[in-house]
Write a protein that holds these residues in place. Sequence first.
Motif, PDB file in Angstrom:
ATOM      1  N   LYS A 105       0.863  -1.213   0.099  1.00  9.91           N
ATOM      2  CA  LYS A 105      -0.031  -0.054   0.166  1.00  9.91           C
ATOM      3  C   LYS A 105       0.809   1.135  -0.068  1.00  9.91           C
ATOM      4  CE  LYS A 105      -3.842  -0.133   2.259  1.00  9.91           C
ATOM      5  NZ  LYS A 105      -4.923  -0.103   3.448  1.00  9.91           N
ATOM      6  N   GLN A 106       1.978   1.213   0.646  1.00 12.98           N
ATOM      7  CA  GLN A 106       2.898   2.478   0.871  1.00 12.98           C
ATOM      8  C   GLN A 106       3.311   2.342  -0.704  1.00 12.98           C
ATOM      9  OE1 GLN A 106       5.894   1.929   3.594  1.00 12.98           O
ATOM     10  NE2 GLN A 106       4.395   2.116   5.351  1.00 12.98           N
ATOM     11  N   GLN A 107       3.722   1.243  -1.464  1.00 14.58           N
ATOM     12  CA  GLN A 107       4.279   1.534  -2.897  1.00 14.58           C
ATOM     13  C   GLN A 107       3.280   2.313  -3.894  1.00 14.58           C
ATOM     14  OE1 GLN A 107       5.504  -2.086  -4.612  1.00 14.58           O
ATOM     15  NE2 GLN A 107       6.238  -1.067  -6.291  1.00 14.58           N
ATOM     16  N   ALA A 108       1.916   1.794  -3.321  1.00 12.90           N
ATOM     17  CA  ALA A 108       0.774   2.262  -4.108  1.00 12.90           C
ATOM     18  C   ALA A 108       0.750   3.461  -4.016  1.00 12.90           C
ATOM     19  CB  ALA A 108      -0.586   1.363  -3.824  1.00 12.90           C
ATOM     20  N   TRP A 109       0.652   4.242  -2.918  1.00 11.15           N
ATOM     21  CA  TRP A 109       0.643   5.457  -2.431  1.00 11.15           C
ATOM     22  C   TRP A 109       1.640   6.320  -3.303  1.00 11.15           C
ATOM     23  CZ3 TRP A 109      -4.177   6.870  -1.993  1.00 11.15           C
ATOM     24  CH2 TRP A 109      -4.951   6.326  -1.423  1.00 11.15           C
ATOM     25  N   ARG A 110       2.796   5.824  -3.170  1.00 11.79           N
ATOM     26  CA  ARG A 110       3.886   6.586  -3.908  1.00 11.79           C
ATOM     27  C   ARG A 110       3.448   6.683  -5.618  1.00 11.79           C
ATOM     28  NH1 ARG A 110       7.151  10.140  -5.547  1.00 11.79           N
ATOM     29  NH2 ARG A 110       9.071   9.508  -6.667  1.00 11.79           N
ATOM     30  N   VAL A 111       2.916   5.668  -6.196  1.00 13.82           N
ATOM     31  CA  VAL A 111       2.536   5.618  -7.373  1.00 13.82           C
ATOM     32  C   VAL A 111       1.330   6.696  -7.551  1.00 13.82           C
ATOM     33  CG1 VAL A 111       1.393   4.293  -9.103  1.00 13.82           C
ATOM     34  CG2 VAL A 111       3.036   3.322  -8.027  1.00 13.82           C
ATOM     35  N   TYR A 112       0.466   6.713  -6.418  1.00 12.84           N
ATOM     36  CA  TYR A 112      -0.442   7.698  -6.534  1.00 12.84           C
ATOM     37  C   TYR A 112       0.158   9.111  -6.408  1.00 12.84           C
ATOM     38  CZ  TYR A 112      -5.158   9.822  -5.082  1.00 12.84           C
ATOM     39  OH  TYR A 112      -6.286  10.535  -5.028  1.00 12.84           O
ATOM     40  N   GLN A 113       1.077   9.469  -6.041  1.00 14.92           N
ATOM     41  CA  GLN A 113       1.612  10.691  -5.612  1.00 14.92           C
ATOM     42  C   GLN A 113       2.243  11.060  -6.905  1.00 14.92           C
ATOM     43  OE1 GLN A 113       4.410  10.092  -2.304  1.00 14.92           O
ATOM     44  NE2 GLN A 113       3.043  11.500  -0.999  1.00 14.92           N
ATOM     45  N   VAL A 114       3.040  10.249  -7.637  1.00 15.81           N
ATOM     46  CA  VAL A 114       3.594  10.409  -8.762  1.00 15.81           C
ATOM     47  C   VAL A 114       2.625  10.786 -10.008  1.00 15.81           C
ATOM     48  CG1 VAL A 114       5.165   9.528 -10.771  1.00 15.81           C
ATOM     49  CG2 VAL A 114       5.808   9.277  -8.352  1.00 15.81           C
ATOM     50  N   THR A 115       1.456  10.185  -9.896  1.00 12.48           N
ATOM     51  CA  THR A 115       0.396  10.113 -11.052  1.00 12.48           C
ATOM     52  C   THR A 115      -0.180  11.462 -10.889  1.00 12.48           C
ATOM     53  OG1 THR A 115       0.023   7.731 -10.937  1.00 12.48           O
ATOM     54  CG2 THR A 115      -1.627   9.177 -11.592  1.00 12.48           C
ATOM     55  N   ASN A 116      -0.503  11.902  -9.480  1.00  9.53           N
ATOM     56  CA  ASN A 116      -1.111  13.082  -9.466  1.00  9.53           C
ATOM     57  C   ASN A 116       0.006  14.138  -9.894  1.00  9.53           C
ATOM     58  OD1 ASN A 116      -3.502  12.427  -8.344  1.00  9.53           O
ATOM     59  ND2 ASN A 116      -2.987  12.422  -6.453  1.00  9.53           N
ATOM     60  N   GLY A 117       1.042  14.217  -9.629  1.00 10.32           N
ATOM     61  CA  GLY A 117       2.140  15.055 -10.140  1.00 10.32           C
ATOM     62  C   GLY A 117       2.001  15.173 -11.509  1.00 10.32           C
ATOM     63  N   TYR A 118       1.865  14.103 -12.385  1.00  8.61           N
ATOM     64  CA  TYR A 118       1.927  13.994 -13.640  1.00  8.61           C
ATOM     65  C   TYR A 118       0.498  14.672 -14.275  1.00  8.61           C
ATOM     66  CZ  TYR A 118       2.227  12.146 -18.721  1.00  8.61           C
ATOM     67  OH  TYR A 118       2.167  11.926 -19.817  1.00  8.61           O
ATOM     68  N   ILE A 119      -0.409  14.391 -13.576  1.00  7.52           N
ATOM     69  CA  ILE A 119      -1.865  15.015 -13.992  1.00  7.52           C
ATOM     70  C   ILE A 119      -1.565  16.381 -13.760  1.00  7.52           C
ATOM     71  CG2 ILE A 119      -4.402  15.416 -13.186  1.00  7.52           C
ATOM     72  CD1 ILE A 119      -4.172  12.169 -12.384  1.00  7.52           C
ATOM     73  N   ARG A 120      -0.926  16.988 -12.625  1.00 11.95           N
ATOM     74  CA  ARG A 120      -0.869  18.403 -12.322  1.00 11.95           C
ATOM     75  C   ARG A 120       0.101  19.059 -13.604  1.00 11.95           C
ATOM     76  NH1 ARG A 120       0.019  18.138  -7.460  1.00 11.95           N
ATOM     77  NH2 ARG A 120       2.388  17.698  -7.503  1.00 11.95           N
ATOM     78  N   TYR A 121       0.974  18.563 -14.005  1.00 10.03           N
ATOM     79  CA  TYR A 121       2.044  18.711 -15.078  1.00 10.03           C
ATOM     80  C   TYR A 121       1.038  19.110 -16.283  1.00 10.03           C
ATOM     81  CZ  TYR A 121       5.027  18.051 -18.995  1.00 10.03           C
ATOM     82  OH  TYR A 121       5.646  18.146 -20.175  1.00 10.03           O
ATOM     83  N   LEU A 122       0.429  17.939 -16.547  1.00 12.20           N
ATOM     84  CA  LEU A 122      -0.250  18.265 -17.814  1.00 12.20           C
ATOM     85  C   LEU A 122      -1.383  19.127 -17.774  1.00 12.20           C
ATOM     86  CD1 LEU A 122      -1.209  14.056 -18.358  1.00 12.20           C
ATOM     87  CD2 LEU A 122       0.688  15.703 -19.952  1.00 12.20           C
ATOM     88  N   ARG A 123      -1.880  19.267 -16.858  1.00 11.16           N
ATOM     89  CA  ARG A 123      -3.044  20.335 -16.716  1.00 11.16           C
ATOM     90  C   ARG A 123      -2.387  21.794 -16.762  1.00 11.16           C
ATOM     91  NH1 ARG A 123      -6.776  17.879 -11.918  1.00 11.16           N
ATOM     92  NH2 ARG A 123      -8.164  16.702 -13.387  1.00 11.16           N
ATOM     93  N   GLU A 124      -1.335  21.789 -16.228  1.00  9.65           N
ATOM     94  CA  GLU A 124      -0.599  23.142 -16.414  1.00  9.65           C
ATOM     95  C   GLU A 124       0.006  23.537 -17.721  1.00  9.65           C
ATOM     96  OE1 GLU A 124       2.494  23.129 -13.504  1.00  9.65           O
ATOM     97  OE2 GLU A 124       1.197  23.149 -11.653  1.00  9.65           O
ATOM     98  N   ARG A 125       0.535  22.258 -18.504  1.00 11.16           N
ATOM     99  CA  ARG A 125       0.844  22.506 -19.668  1.00 11.16           C
ATOM    100  C   ARG A 125      -0.182  22.865 -20.769  1.00 11.16           C
ATOM    101  NH1 ARG A 125       5.026  23.579 -22.730  1.00 11.16           N
ATOM    102  NH2 ARG A 125       5.278  22.167 -24.385  1.00 11.16           N
ATOM    103  N   LYS A 126      -1.356  22.187 -20.528  1.00  3.55           N
ATOM    104  CA  LYS A 126      -2.734  22.444 -21.301  1.00  3.55           C
ATOM    105  C   LYS A 126      -3.043  24.054 -21.167  1.00  3.55           C
ATOM    106  CE  LYS A 126      -7.673  21.709 -21.667  1.00  3.55           C
ATOM    107  NZ  LYS A 126      -7.688  23.088 -21.590  1.00  3.55           N
ATOM    108  N   ALA A 127      -2.978  24.286 -20.009  1.00  7.61           N
ATOM    109  CA  ALA A 127      -3.329  25.879 -19.459  1.00  7.61           C
ATOM    110  C   ALA A 127      -2.100  26.845 -19.890  1.00  7.61           C
ATOM    111  CB  ALA A 127      -3.638  25.848 -18.078  1.00  7.61           C
ATOM    112  N   GLY A 128      -1.327  26.294 -20.404  1.00  5.47           N
ATOM    113  CA  GLY A 128      -0.098  27.254 -20.796  1.00  5.47           C
ATOM    114  C   GLY A 128       0.417  27.879 -19.699  1.00  5.47           C
ATOM    115  N   ALA A 129       0.334  27.248 -18.476  1.00  7.17           N
ATOM    116  CA  ALA A 129       1.095  27.591 -17.198  1.00  7.17           C
ATOM    117  C   ALA A 129       2.722  27.565 -17.269  1.00  7.17           C
ATOM    118  CB  ALA A 129       0.584  26.889 -16.143  1.00  7.17           C
TER     119      ALA A 129
END
Length: 156
Positions: A105-129
């Motif tokens: 579960k700790q490994q899974a939550w690490r994947v979750y954090q990295v996934t959220n970071g990637y989503i944030r990156y994509l959203r910022e990129r889309k917004a031209g941030a």
Amino acid sequence: MQPEQKPFRTFEDLEVYQVAREFRKAMYGVTRRLPSFEKFELASQVRRAAVSLTNNLAEGHGRYHYLEQIKFTLQSRGSLEELIDDLNVCADEKYLPADEVEGLKQQAWRVYQVTNGYIRYLRERKAGASLTLHESSPAYGLTEDDLDAVLGDNPV
């Protein structure tokens, strides 16, 4: 001096894919240890969700519109949460030792954090941030030209 960064070439170069792949392999290991009566039930479900975790990251990376990339990454994150619940089943039914479930579960939550970071990156990129990210990971600290080459320079 910073280590030289490897440029992105495929989805396999993404940190989010790499950590998800390692977790998928760990979850496949879990399925091999489940009781035989779970072979066509829980084990099958875990394998499908684990494959969905990495498949959706790969498919999303193959899309050249940020909204589609985000959509597939969100689907991947949903599969990840499903796997976390499957680990709860393993704990509740005592299929695995509690400390092993906790480690997975700790490994899974690490994947979750990295996934959220990637989503944030994509959203910022889309917004031209700004390309300045909120994570310490060097994997996404590429130049704008590098990112355009990887993600396609077609605006959404």
